[in-house]
Scaffold this motif. Sequence first.
Motif, short mmCIF file in Angstrom:
data_model
loop_
_atom_site.label_atom_id
_atom_site.label_comp_id
_atom_site.label_asym_id
_atom_site.label_seq_id
_atom_site.Cartn_x
_atom_site.Cartn_y
_atom_site.Cartn_z
N MET A 211 -10.57 -1.56 -1.96
CA MET A 211 -11.04 -2.26 -3.15
C MET A 211 -11.87 -3.47 -2.79
O MET A 211 -12.81 -3.79 -3.48
CB MET A 211 -9.86 -2.69 -4.00
N HIS A 212 -11.48 -4.12 -1.71
CA HIS A 212 -12.19 -5.35 -1.32
C HIS A 212 -13.54 -5.05 -0.68
O HIS A 212 -14.45 -5.85 -0.79
CB HIS A 212 -11.33 -6.16 -0.34
N THR A 213 -13.65 -3.92 -0.01
CA THR A 213 -14.88 -3.63 0.72
C THR A 213 -15.89 -2.81 -0.07
O THR A 213 -17.02 -2.68 0.36
CB THR A 213 -14.56 -2.88 2.04
N VAL B 233 -7.34 -7.43 -10.29
CA VAL B 233 -6.82 -6.37 -9.43
C VAL B 233 -6.91 -6.79 -7.96
O VAL B 233 -5.95 -6.66 -7.20
CB VAL B 233 -7.56 -5.04 -9.67
N THR B 234 -8.05 -7.28 -7.54
CA THR B 234 -8.22 -7.63 -6.13
C THR B 234 -7.47 -8.90 -5.75
O THR B 234 -7.11 -9.07 -4.58
CB THR B 234 -9.70 -7.77 -5.76
N LYS B 235 -7.20 -9.75 -6.70
CA LYS B 235 -6.43 -10.96 -6.41
C LYS B 235 -5.02 -10.61 -5.97
O LYS B 235 -4.45 -11.26 -5.10
CB LYS B 235 -6.39 -11.85 -7.66
N PHE B 236 -4.44 -9.58 -6.56
CA PHE B 236 -3.05 -9.25 -6.28
C PHE B 236 -2.88 -8.01 -5.40
O PHE B 236 -1.78 -7.68 -5.01
CB PHE B 236 -2.29 -9.06 -7.59
N ASN C 133 -3.75 -3.40 2.70
CA ASN C 133 -3.27 -2.13 3.24
C ASN C 133 -2.58 -1.25 2.19
O ASN C 133 -2.09 -0.18 2.51
CB ASN C 133 -2.32 -2.37 4.42
N GLY C 134 -2.53 -1.71 0.94
CA GLY C 134 -1.96 -0.89 -0.13
C GLY C 134 -0.46 -0.95 -0.22
O GLY C 134 0.14 -0.24 -1.03
N ILE C 135 0.18 -1.79 0.57
CA ILE C 135 1.63 -1.89 0.57
C ILE C 135 2.02 -3.24 -0.04
O ILE C 135 1.75 -4.29 0.55
CB ILE C 135 2.19 -1.77 2.00
N PRO C 136 2.66 -3.21 -1.20
CA PRO C 136 3.05 -4.47 -1.84
C PRO C 136 4.23 -5.10 -1.10
O PRO C 136 5.01 -4.42 -0.43
CB PRO C 136 3.45 -4.05 -3.25
N SER C 137 4.35 -6.40 -1.23
CA SER C 137 5.48 -7.10 -0.64
C SER C 137 6.74 -6.82 -1.47
O SER C 137 6.66 -6.36 -2.61
CB SER C 137 5.23 -8.60 -0.62
N VAL D 17 2.72 6.95 3.74
CA VAL D 17 1.32 7.34 3.91
C VAL D 17 0.44 6.10 4.09
O VAL D 17 -0.43 6.07 4.96
CB VAL D 17 0.83 8.20 2.72
N ALA D 18 0.66 5.08 3.29
CA ALA D 18 -0.11 3.85 3.41
C ALA D 18 0.11 3.20 4.77
O ALA D 18 -0.82 2.67 5.38
CB ALA D 18 0.25 2.89 2.29
N ARG D 19 1.35 3.25 5.27
CA ARG D 19 1.63 2.69 6.60
C ARG D 19 0.89 3.48 7.68
O ARG D 19 0.36 2.89 8.62
CB ARG D 19 3.14 2.70 6.85
N GLU D 20 0.87 4.80 7.57
CA GLU D 20 0.16 5.62 8.55
C GLU D 20 -1.34 5.29 8.55
O GLU D 20 -1.95 5.19 9.61
CB GLU D 20 0.37 7.10 8.27
N VAL D 21 -1.90 5.15 7.36
CA VAL D 21 -3.33 4.82 7.26
C VAL D 21 -3.59 3.46 7.86
O VAL D 21 -4.55 3.26 8.61
CB VAL D 21 -3.80 4.88 5.79
N ALA D 22 -2.71 2.49 7.56
CA ALA D 22 -2.89 1.13 8.09
C ALA D 22 -2.80 1.12 9.61
O ALA D 22 -3.47 0.33 10.28
CB ALA D 22 -1.85 0.21 7.49
N GLU D 23 -1.98 2.01 10.17
CA GLU D 23 -1.82 2.08 11.62
C GLU D 23 -2.89 2.94 12.28
O GLU D 23 -2.91 3.08 13.50
CB GLU D 23 -0.42 2.62 11.97
#
Length: 78
Positions: free
Chosen positions: A1-3, A31-34, A38-42, A70-76
């Motif tokens: 979203m940011h790029t 949306v981009t503020k929050f 990596n798509g993984i919320p805290s 899946v998001a973790r795999e993409v981030a890695e």
Amino acid sequence: MHTQPVEVKALIQKRLGVAETDIVDYIYGLVTKFATRNGIPSQKAIENTLLGTPFEGKLTNFDRLTDFSVAREVAEGK
């Protein structure tokens, strides 16, 4: 979203049916503020999502509620 702001804004326009660019820009800003990069919320973000629901303050094992594998795999880069 940011790029890819142009593409994300076009998606917002299409999905929400919003034609006014100032409204699209405002929504994009929210949306981009929050959004995390990596798509993984805290855990805090997930807790905030549950505010005002019957689950507020009751869940302690968020891994049972969410699956960001899946998001973790993409981030890695897998």
